[in-house]
Write a protein that holds these residues in place. Structure first.
Motif, PDB file in Angstrom:
ATOM      1  N   MET A   1     -50.556  37.302  75.348  1.00  0.00           N
ATOM      2  CA  MET A   1     -51.605  38.220  74.885  1.00  0.00           C
ATOM      3  C   MET A   1     -52.815  38.138  75.817  1.00  0.00           C
ATOM      4  SD  MET A   1     -53.407  38.366  71.129  1.00  0.00           S
ATOM      5  CE  MET A   1     -54.662  39.586  70.784  1.00  0.00           C
ATOM      6  N   GLU A   2     -53.289  39.303  76.250  1.00  0.00           N
ATOM      7  CA  GLU A   2     -54.414  39.336  77.187  1.00  0.00           C
ATOM      8  C   GLU A   2     -55.700  38.904  76.487  1.00  0.00           C
ATOM      9  OE1 GLU A   2     -56.664  42.456  80.206  1.00  0.00           O
ATOM     10  OE2 GLU A   2     -54.801  43.021  79.202  1.00  0.00           O
ATOM     11  N   LYS A   3     -56.467  38.043  77.178  1.00  0.00           N
ATOM     12  CA  LYS A   3     -57.729  37.565  76.621  1.00  0.00           C
ATOM     13  C   LYS A   3     -58.788  38.654  76.684  1.00  0.00           C
ATOM     14  CE  LYS A   3     -57.092  32.667  77.733  1.00  0.00           C
ATOM     15  NZ  LYS A   3     -57.639  31.512  78.472  1.00  0.00           N
ATOM     16  N   ASN A   4     -59.758  38.551  75.777  1.00  0.00           N
ATOM     17  CA  ASN A   4     -60.876  39.497  75.784  1.00  0.00           C
ATOM     18  C   ASN A   4     -61.675  39.372  77.071  1.00  0.00           C
ATOM     19  OD1 ASN A   4     -60.157  40.279  73.222  1.00  0.00           O
ATOM     20  ND2 ASN A   4     -61.801  39.166  72.195  1.00  0.00           N
ATOM     21  N   LYS A   5     -62.182  40.504  77.552  1.00  0.00           N
ATOM     22  CA  LYS A   5     -63.055  40.495  78.724  1.00  0.00           C
ATOM     23  C   LYS A   5     -64.356  39.758  78.390  1.00  0.00           C
ATOM     24  CE  LYS A   5     -60.621  43.354  81.439  1.00  0.00           C
ATOM     25  NZ  LYS A   5     -60.126  42.995  82.782  1.00  0.00           N
ATOM     26  N   LYS A   6     -64.890  39.057  79.391  1.00  0.00           N
ATOM     27  CA  LYS A   6     -66.120  38.285  79.206  1.00  0.00           C
ATOM     28  C   LYS A   6     -67.313  39.094  79.720  1.00  0.00           C
ATOM     29  CE  LYS A   6     -63.759  33.824  79.739  1.00  0.00           C
ATOM     30  NZ  LYS A   6     -63.891  33.429  78.331  1.00  0.00           N
ATOM     31  N   VAL A   7     -68.274  39.321  78.823  1.00  0.00           N
ATOM     32  CA  VAL A   7     -69.454  40.120  79.147  1.00  0.00           C
ATOM     33  C   VAL A   7     -70.709  39.266  78.971  1.00  0.00           C
ATOM     34  CG1 VAL A   7     -70.823  42.146  78.523  1.00  0.00           C
ATOM     35  CG2 VAL A   7     -68.327  42.247  78.411  1.00  0.00           C
ATOM     36  N   VAL A   8     -71.561  39.280  79.981  1.00  0.00           N
ATOM     37  CA  VAL A   8     -72.849  38.585  79.906  1.00  0.00           C
ATOM     38  C   VAL A   8     -73.953  39.640  79.902  1.00  0.00           C
ATOM     39  CG1 VAL A   8     -74.438  36.958  81.010  1.00  0.00           C
ATOM     40  CG2 VAL A   8     -71.968  36.558  81.103  1.00  0.00           C
ATOM     41  N   VAL A   9     -74.799  39.589  78.880  1.00  0.00           N
ATOM     42  CA  VAL A   9     -75.907  40.541  78.756  1.00  0.00           C
ATOM     43  C   VAL A   9     -77.206  39.803  79.049  1.00  0.00           C
ATOM     44  CG1 VAL A   9     -77.150  42.111  77.231  1.00  0.00           C
ATOM     45  CG2 VAL A   9     -74.656  41.888  77.027  1.00  0.00           C
ATOM     46  N   LEU A  10     -77.951  40.277  80.040  1.00  0.00           N
ATOM     47  CA  LEU A  10     -79.244  39.690  80.394  1.00  0.00           C
ATOM     48  C   LEU A  10     -80.348  40.604  79.899  1.00  0.00           C
ATOM     49  CD1 LEU A  10     -78.509  38.710  84.130  1.00  0.00           C
ATOM     50  CD2 LEU A  10     -78.197  37.287  82.091  1.00  0.00           C
ATOM     51  N   GLY A  11     -81.222  40.099  79.046  1.00  0.00           N
ATOM     52  CA  GLY A  11     -82.293  40.955  78.544  1.00  0.00           C
ATOM     53  C   GLY A  11     -83.174  40.258  77.535  1.00  0.00           C
ATOM     54  N   GLY A  12     -83.791  41.072  76.687  1.00  0.00           N
ATOM     55  CA  GLY A  12     -84.687  40.574  75.658  1.00  0.00           C
ATOM     56  C   GLY A  12     -85.291  41.765  74.935  1.00  0.00           C
ATOM     57  N   GLY A  13     -85.901  41.521  73.805  1.00  0.00           N
ATOM     58  CA  GLY A  13     -86.587  42.600  73.101  1.00  0.00           C
ATOM     59  C   GLY A  13     -85.664  43.509  72.324  1.00  0.00           C
ATOM     60  N   THR A  14     -86.224  44.626  71.879  1.00  0.00           N
ATOM     61  CA  THR A  14     -85.521  45.554  70.992  1.00  0.00           C
ATOM     62  C   THR A  14     -84.315  46.198  71.667  1.00  0.00           C
ATOM     63  OG1 THR A  14     -87.611  46.031  69.884  1.00  0.00           O
ATOM     64  CG2 THR A  14     -85.817  47.574  69.511  1.00  0.00           C
ATOM     65  N   GLY A  15     -84.424  46.509  72.957  1.00  0.00           N
ATOM     66  CA  GLY A  15     -83.338  47.180  73.663  1.00  0.00           C
ATOM     67  C   GLY A  15     -82.049  46.370  73.665  1.00  0.00           C
ATOM     68  N   THR A  16     -82.166  45.085  73.950  1.00  0.00           N
ATOM     69  CA  THR A  16     -80.985  44.223  73.981  1.00  0.00           C
ATOM     70  C   THR A  16     -80.374  44.099  72.593  1.00  0.00           C
ATOM     71  OG1 THR A  16     -81.877  42.984  75.846  1.00  0.00           O
ATOM     72  CG2 THR A  16     -80.144  41.919  74.579  1.00  0.00           C
ATOM     73  N   SER A  17     -81.219  43.985  71.562  1.00  0.00           N
ATOM     74  CA  SER A  17     -80.727  43.911  70.183  1.00  0.00           C
ATOM     75  C   SER A  17     -79.969  45.178  69.805  1.00  0.00           C
ATOM     76  CB  SER A  17     -81.902  43.701  69.217  1.00  0.00           C
ATOM     77  OG  SER A  17     -82.559  42.484  69.479  1.00  0.00           O
ATOM     78  N   THR A  18     -80.499  46.330  70.225  1.00  0.00           N
ATOM     79  CA  THR A  18     -79.832  47.612  69.957  1.00  0.00           C
ATOM     80  C   THR A  18     -78.454  47.654  70.597  1.00  0.00           C
ATOM     81  OG1 THR A  18     -81.947  48.773  69.819  1.00  0.00           O
ATOM     82  CG2 THR A  18     -80.005  50.110  70.277  1.00  0.00           C
ATOM     83  N   LEU A  19     -78.363  47.229  71.833  1.00  0.00           N
ATOM     84  CA  LEU A  19     -77.080  47.212  72.542  1.00  0.00           C
ATOM     85  C   LEU A  19     -76.079  46.305  71.833  1.00  0.00           C
ATOM     86  CD1 LEU A  19     -75.126  47.575  74.929  1.00  0.00           C
ATOM     87  CD2 LEU A  19     -76.443  45.815  76.142  1.00  0.00           C
ATOM     88  N   LEU A  20     -76.503  45.095  71.498  1.00  0.00           N
ATOM     89  CA  LEU A  20     -75.589  44.111  70.911  1.00  0.00           C
ATOM     90  C   LEU A  20     -75.138  44.498  69.507  1.00  0.00           C
ATOM     91  CD1 LEU A  20     -77.371  40.891  72.166  1.00  0.00           C
ATOM     92  CD2 LEU A  20     -75.183  41.786  72.965  1.00  0.00           C
ATOM     93  N   ARG A  21     -75.953  45.270  68.808  1.00  0.00           N
ATOM     94  CA  ARG A  21     -75.598  45.705  67.463  1.00  0.00           C
ATOM     95  C   ARG A  21     -74.300  46.504  67.459  1.00  0.00           C
ATOM     96  NH1 ARG A  21     -80.299  47.628  66.076  1.00  0.00           N
ATOM     97  NH2 ARG A  21     -79.915  49.828  66.431  1.00  0.00           N
ATOM     98  N   GLY A  22     -74.055  47.265  68.533  1.00  0.00           N
ATOM     99  CA  GLY A  22     -72.808  48.022  68.639  1.00  0.00           C
ATOM    100  C   GLY A  22     -71.728  47.270  69.381  1.00  0.00           C
ATOM    101  N   LEU A  23     -72.112  46.541  70.418  1.00  0.00           N
ATOM    102  CA  LEU A  23     -71.132  45.883  71.289  1.00  0.00           C
ATOM    103  C   LEU A  23     -70.334  44.809  70.547  1.00  0.00           C
ATOM    104  CD1 LEU A  23     -70.505  46.391  74.299  1.00  0.00           C
ATOM    105  CD2 LEU A  23     -71.963  44.426  74.844  1.00  0.00           C
ATOM    106  N   LYS A  24     -70.926  44.216  69.503  1.00  0.00           N
ATOM    107  CA  LYS A  24     -70.253  43.128  68.778  1.00  0.00           C
ATOM    108  C   LYS A  24     -68.978  43.595  68.069  1.00  0.00           C
ATOM    109  CE  LYS A  24     -72.845  43.613  64.429  1.00  0.00           C
ATOM    110  NZ  LYS A  24     -73.874  43.007  63.552  1.00  0.00           N
ATOM    111  N   TYR A  25     -68.813  44.908  67.867  1.00  0.00           N
ATOM    112  CA  TYR A  25     -67.638  45.419  67.161  1.00  0.00           C
ATOM    113  C   TYR A  25     -66.431  45.605  68.076  1.00  0.00           C
ATOM    114  CZ  TYR A  25     -70.725  46.267  63.198  1.00  0.00           C
ATOM    115  OH  TYR A  25     -71.607  46.104  62.163  1.00  0.00           O
ATOM    116  N   PHE A  26     -66.615  45.390  69.372  1.00  0.00           N
ATOM    117  CA  PHE A  26     -65.521  45.586  70.321  1.00  0.00           C
ATOM    118  C   PHE A  26     -64.865  44.240  70.655  1.00  0.00           C
ATOM    119  CE2 PHE A  26     -67.993  49.367  70.557  1.00  0.00           C
ATOM    120  CZ  PHE A  26     -67.108  50.376  70.913  1.00  0.00           C
ATOM    121  N   PRO A  27     -63.580  44.269  71.026  1.00  0.00           N
ATOM    122  CA  PRO A  27     -62.875  43.016  71.347  1.00  0.00           C
ATOM    123  C   PRO A  27     -63.339  42.460  72.700  1.00  0.00           C
ATOM    124  CG  PRO A  27     -61.435  44.899  71.719  1.00  0.00           C
ATOM    125  CD  PRO A  27     -62.678  45.439  71.091  1.00  0.00           C
TER     126      PRO A  27
END
Length: 318
Positions: free
Chosen positions: A1-27
């Motif tokens: 089984m293929e492992k999930n891709k590894k993503v590193v997000v560099l940021g801070g503040g409201t913008g990063t929180s907005t991005l992660l709110r959706g990204l967490k639902y993906f494998p």
């Protein structure tokens, strides 16, 4: 089984929180690396009183990555309204600060609070140091402090830290294994650049063997800092620190906003929509992904977290 891709997000503040709110639902295997130099509001007061790194952006990220019901996550964001010195403090900030004083480590405190909030991904501070962000304006003035840099409405020719930061080794280790490194939406000068003004971190990004470097461009300009900036200007500003042609892919919004809401932002906040300036991108080496990414619910312009995350996931799966 293929492992999930590894993503590193560099940021801070409201913008990063907005991005992660959706990204967490993906494998995906996500690590969020968050700036710790904020010195405003509740965070700034706690920094001054307890000599701790900034915790506010980390609190927001943990809340948005939490898999608990919204009612519980909202408690973390609750701000106390009182006549005492507790007035205005976010409850999550107080919890994180208490954990730091108890454990002696911001990283460990994040791990503990992450477990309480049932966070399935990793959150790391850029550093455990009490960092002070500095800006030098184009006319040579030195501005000290992240909040002051934002409020000064100045054009900056460079950013730097008052003292050399000690970046967490785990940040370097995570970047070396990444499939995708994302420079998040958020303030260009106070959310994204605080990462890439660290030469060792830039070297780690450039040495990463398989990772592509993605930048998610802001929807609106920042008064003083990025007035009249198009997408290419944001990229050029970042590549002054990263090196020319370092960014592999840029995501930008092509949403057609109403004249009413654009006028509101222009008159009340002195902000304009960031345009995709195709004419300045003809010779660009990076791939451009453009999409209708903005929403205007409640009269506020925001990125649609799920649409943005879908574009990121689709790029990774290509």
């Amino acid at each position: 089984m293929e492992k999930n891709k590894k993503v590193v997000v560099l940021g801070g503040g409201t913008g990063t929180s907005t991005l992660l709110r959706g990204l967490k639902y993906f494998p995906l295997d996500i690590t969020a690396v968050i700036t710790v130099s904020d010195n405003g509001s509740s965070t700034g007061r706690l920094r001054k009183e307890f000599s701790t790194p900034a915790v506010g952006d980390i609190r927001k990220v943990l809340s948005n990555l939490s898999t608990l019901p919204d009612e519980i996550k909202d408690v973390m964001e609750y701000r106390l309204s009182t006549y005492s010195e507790l007035n205005g403090h976010a409850l999550g900030n107080l919890i994180l600060t208490s954990l730091i004083k108890e454990t002696g480590s911001l990283k460990t405190s994040i791990e503990y609070l992450g477990k309480l909030l049932s966070v399935k991904h990793k959150v790391l501070p850029l550093s455990e140091d009490c960092l002070t962000l500095m800006g030098e304006t184009v006319d040579g003035e030195i501005v000290e402090g992240e909040e002051e840099i934002t409020k000064a409405n100045k054009i900056y020719k460079r950013l730097f830290y008052k003292d050399e930061p000690h970046i967490l080794q785990e940040v370097f280790d995570t970047i070396s294994k990444a499939d995708l490194i994302i420079l998040s939406i958020g303030s260009l000068y106070t959310s994204v650049m605080p990462h890439i003004i660290c030469k060792d971190l830039v070297n780690a990004i450039n040495k990463s063997k398989k990772a592509k470097l993605m930048y998610i461009c802001n929807a609106m300009t920042q008064p003083g800092e990025t007035d009249n900036f198009g997408v290419s200007d944001h990229v050029n500003a970042l590549e002054r620190y990263l090196g020319k042609d370092s960014i592999d892919v840029v995501i930008a919004s092509n949403t057609k906003l109403s004249k009413k809401i654009l006028t509101k932002y222009e008159t009340e906040e002195q902000k304009d929509q960031v345009k995709i300036d195709y004419e300045n991108m003809k010779d660009a080496k990076y791939e451009l992904i453009e999409d209708d990414l903005l929403t205007t619910s409640n009269g506020t312009i925001r990125h649609n977290s799920m649409k943005l995350s879908t574009d990121i996931f689709s790029y990774l799966m290509k």
